[in-house]
Write a protein that holds these residues in place. Structure first.
Motif: not given
Length: 649
Positions: A85, A127, A129, A152, A154
Motif C-alpha cells: 500500500a 484499497a 488489489r 490509499i 491495504s
C-alpha cells in the motif's frame, strides 16, 4: 442493508444470475515512471524495492494466473500488504490513510467493497488489489484532479478497520439479518408461538381422544408410526440401489480459476490448528486466488496463540465475530460472509482434511452442471475408525450417508440435508437466500432445504474430506443431541406454512423434507416404543402365538416387522456404503445396530427436551483426540507391500 458479492450492495429481491462474463482491461500507470519493457506497467510501483529478476518472475506468474502482480508479491511473502500500500501510494502520488479514527463510514456496503468514506469528508480511501490497481492508475491518469481526494490503505487494514468501526452493524446483520428479512425462515424464538399453540391444541386433542377411545388411539398411533418408520427406511434402501453417474471431468486452466473463499470457524481448537493449516496449504489451487477466513472468537486465546505459532500470512486472514448471542457456528460463518471476496465459498471444520483437488472438482461440477446448481457437497469420511466402537459406528453412518444416500438424492433432484462441512456455494446465491441461520444449530440441513425452496439444486462431488469422529459416549451424545435438536428446529421452521412449502418444493420435495428431516428424528424417537412392544411380547411368550384377536396379531406382526426391517435395512445400507468406501473390515459392527440405535434414541429424546428448554444451546465437540488413522494404516500397508515386492525381486 442488502447483500452482494464482495460487499452488501445487491438487492436480495433480485435473483442472481448464474453466469458472469469476464471483464478485460489494459493496466495503466500514472505518467512519470519508467517500467522495464518485460514488466506490466503497474509493476513500476515495486521496481525500486524488488529485484528485477524476481519482479519478472512474479509478473510471469501473475500473467499465467490472470491476477495482479501485487497478489503474487503478497501471497509469497515478498512484500507485506502494508508495504504494498505504501509503495502504491508513492507511485500514484496519493496519501496513506492510517485509519486510526473511530468515525464510521457512511455506508457499510461500500466499505466492505474496498472503498471507505467518512461522514462529511470528501476524501475517499481506496484499497485496490490485483488488476484493480491498473484501473485506479488509469483513472488517476485520465483525471489528475482526483488524486487529492483519494487516499490509499491495504485491503487487509481496511477490512480490519471496517470490522472495528462497524461492529454493531455487522453484528446486527450476522445475528438478525435473516430474522429481519424472512422471519418465517429463521429459527429465532419469537416465531415459534404459532407452533407452540398448535402443539398445545394437538396434545389436548390427543388426551381427549385417549380418554374416549384409548384402544383405537393406540392402534392408530402405532400404525402411523410404523408407516413413517418403514417409509424412512424404504427411501434409504432405494438409494442403496440407485446408480450414481460419474462426476464431470473438466479441466479448468489456472488463468480461468475464480477467487475461492474458504471459511473455517474455530473455537477451542488449538490442538488441531497445525494440522488444519497444513491441510489448507496442500490444496491444489493457486494461493493467489484463495481467500481463507479463519473465524476466531475474541476470548479464545489458546486457539489464537496456536494460529500465531503457525505463522499465517496471505491468503489467510483472521475474522473475529462479535460476542452477541447466540454464539454458534452459523453466527461465526455469517460474520465472515460480508468479507468473502470469492465467487465461490466453501466451509471447512477445524478437524477437516480435504483432498487437495476438492476445489477444482467443485468448480468442474458447477461448470458442467445446470444454471440452477447453487451448491455441491463433498463426501465426508471418518479417519479415526479404529479408535472405538462408537467411531466405527460413526464411520458406517458416514459411509451410508455421503457415499450412498446423498448422491442418490442429488440424482433424483430432491432437497439435500447438507453435511456440516465441505459445502461449496456460489457466493451470490448464498447471500441471496440469506446465508446461515445463526439460531439453527444444524445450519447445514436448514440451508439445504432453503436452497430448494428458492428453486436451486444441490449436487454431490466425488471428493473426500476426512473427519474425526467422537470416541467417547459423552462426546458422541453431545454432538448427536445437537444434530437432532437442529433437525427438529429445521422441520418446525419449514413447516410453519405447509401449503407454501408444498408450492415451493412440490410434492416430491415436500415428502422428502418429511422423511429426511422429520423422519430421521421420528424414527429415533419411536424405536424404543417398537422395541418395547416386541420385548414385552417375547417375555410373555405372545410374540409368536397364533391365537388372540386379529387386531392383536396385526399389532404384534407390525411391531416385529418394523423392527426387523429397520435393523436389516440399516445393515444393508451401511454395508453398501462400507463397500464403496473400502471399509468392509469394520462391517462386524453392523451386528450391534440394535444397541447403537438405543444410543441414538437416547440422543433424540435428550434433543427433544433440550429443544423445549434451551433450543439454542451449542454443545461443543472436542477435536484432536484421535488415536488412529485409517489413511495412515493404508499408507503403511501399501508401503509394506511395496517393500515386500522389492525384497522378492
Amino acid at each position: 442493508m442488502t447483500l452482494v458479492s464482495g460487499g452488501w450492495a445487491r438487492s436480495a429481491r433480485t435473483r442472481p444470475k448464474q453466469r458472469h462474463a469476464a471483464v478485460e482491461y489494459r493496466p495503466t500507470v500514472a505518467p512519470g515512471r519508467r517500467t522495464p519493457p518485460s514488466l506490466p506497467p503497474e509493476a513500476a510501483a515495486f521496481a525500486d524495492e524488488v529485484d528485477t529478476a524476481l519482479l519478472e518472475a512474479a509478473a510471469r506468474r501473475a500473467a499465467a494466473l490472470g491476477v495482479g502482480i501485487d497478489d503474487v508479491l503478497r501471497c509469497h511473502g515478498i512484500l507485506s500488504p502494508d508495504r504494498i500500500a505504501e509503495m502504491l501510494a508513492d507511485h500514484l502520488g496519493l496519501a496513506i490513510d492510517p485509519l486510526e479514527d473511530d468515525n464510521s463510514p457512511s455506508r457499510l456496503d461500500i466499505a466492505c467493497a474496498g472503498v471507505f468514506a467518512r461522514p462529511g469528508d470528501d476524501v475517499v480511501t481506496v484499497a485496490p488489489r490485483g488488476r484493480g490497481i491498473g484501473r485506479l492508475a488509469a483513472l488517476i491518469a485520465n483525471n489528475p484532479r482526483l488524486a487529492p481526494r483519494l487516499r490509499i490503505a491495504s485491503p487487509e487494514q481496511l477490512a480490519a478497520h471496517v470490522r472495528n468501526v462497524c461492529a454493531a452493524e455487522l453484528a446486527n446483520e450476522a445475528v438478525h439479518g435473516l430474522r429481519t428479512r424472512r422471519p418465517d425462515l429463521s429459527a429465532a424464538a419469537h416465531s415459534f408461538r404459532r407452533l407452540r399453540r398448535f402443539t398445545i391444541l394437538f396434545s389436548c386433542a390427543m388426551i381427549v381422544t385417549g380418554i374416549i377411545a384409548p384402544g383405537g388411539l393406540f392402534v392408530t398411533v402405532e400404525y402411523l408410526l410404523a408407516l413413517s418408520f418403514i417409509s424412512w427406511m424404504l427411501l434409504r434402501l432405494l438409494a442403496s440401489a440407485a446408480r450414481v453417474p460419474q462426476d464431470t471431468q473438466q479441466h479448468i486452466p489456472d488463468s480461468q480459476l475464480p477467487i475461492y473463499t474458504i471459511i473455517v470457524p474455530l473455537y477451542r481448537e488449538a490442538v488441531v490448528v497445525p494440522r488444519l493449516i497444513a491441510a489448507l496449504r496442500q490444496l491444489d489451487y493457486p494461493r493467489e486466488k484463495l481467500d481463507i477466513k479463519l473465524v476466531l472468537e475474541a476470548d479464545d486465546f489458546e486457539t489464537r496463540a496456536a494460529v500465531a505459532r503457525v505463522g499465517i500470512t496471505a491468503p489467510f486472514e483472521i475474522v473475529t465475530p462479535t460476542r452477541e448471542e447466540p454464539r454458534t457456528k452459523p453466527k461465526a460463518l455469517a460474520s465472515a460472509l460480508p468479507f468473502a471476496r470469492g465467487s465461490f465459498v466453501v466451509v471447512f471444520d477445524a478437524e477437516d482434511e480435504p483432498q487437495p483437488d476438492q476445489l477444482r472438482k467443485a468448480l468442474a461440477a458447477f461448470a458442467g452442471g445446470p444454471p440452477d446448481l447453487a451448491c455441491v457437497q463433498a463426501r465426508l469420511a471418518i479417519d479415526n475408525i479404529y479408535d472405538s466402537w462408537l467411531s466405527r459406528q460413526f464411520a458406517v453412518e458416514y459411509a451410508g450417508q455421503f457415499d450412498v444416500f446423498l448422491p442418490a438424492l442429488a440424482c433424483l433432484q430432491l432437497p439435500l440435508p447438507l453435511g456440516g462441512t465441505s459445502n461449496h456455494f456460489r457466493t451470490d446465491t448464498l447471500r441471496y437466500v440469506g446465508g446461515w441461520d445463526p439460531f439453527n444449530v444444524t445450519e447445514d440441513a436448514d440451508l439445504g432445504m432453503r436452497l430448494a425452496r428458492f428453486g436451486y439444486r444441490t449436487g454431490v462431488i466425488n471428493s473426500t474430506t476426512w473427519e474425526e469422529a467422537p470416541v467417547t459416549h459423552g462426546q458422541w451424545l453431545r454432538q448427536r443431541t445437537r444434530w437432532f435438536k437442529g433437525w427438529i428446529q429445521t422441520w418446525t421452521v419449514h413447516m410453519r406454512h405447509p401449503l407454501r412449502l408444498w408450492r415451493e418444493l412440490g410434492w416430491r420435495g415436500f415428502a422428502a423434507l418429511q422423511l429426511l428431516v422429520g423422519g430421521t428424528v421420528l424414527s429415533a424417537l419411536v424405536h424404543p416404543f417398537f422395541l418395547g412392544l416386541v420385548l414385552a411380547d417375547a417375555c410373555t411368550g405372545e410374540l409368536f402365538e397364533i391365537g388372540g384377536s386379529v387386531d392383536e396379531q396385526m399389532r404384534r406382526s407390525l411391531a416385529l416387522a418394523t423392527l426387523v426391517a429397520g435393523y436389516f435395512g440399516s445393515a444393508l445400507f451401511g454395508m453398501v456404503g462400507l463397500a464403496r468406501r473400502r471399509m468392509l473390515g469394520c462391517a462386524w459392527v453392523l451386528v450391534t445396530i440394535p444397541v447403537y440405535w438405543l444410543f441414538v434414541s437416547a440422543a433424540a429424546w435428550r434433543a427433544l427436551l433440550q429443544f423445549v428448554i434451551d433450543p439454542y444451546k451449542w454443545e461443543k465437540t472436542e477435536h484432536g483426540l484421535a488415536r488412529s488413522s485409517l489413511r495412515a494404516h493404508r499408507r503403511e500397508t501399501k508401503r509394506q507391500a511395496v517393500d515386500g515386492c522389492v525384497v522378492r525381486h
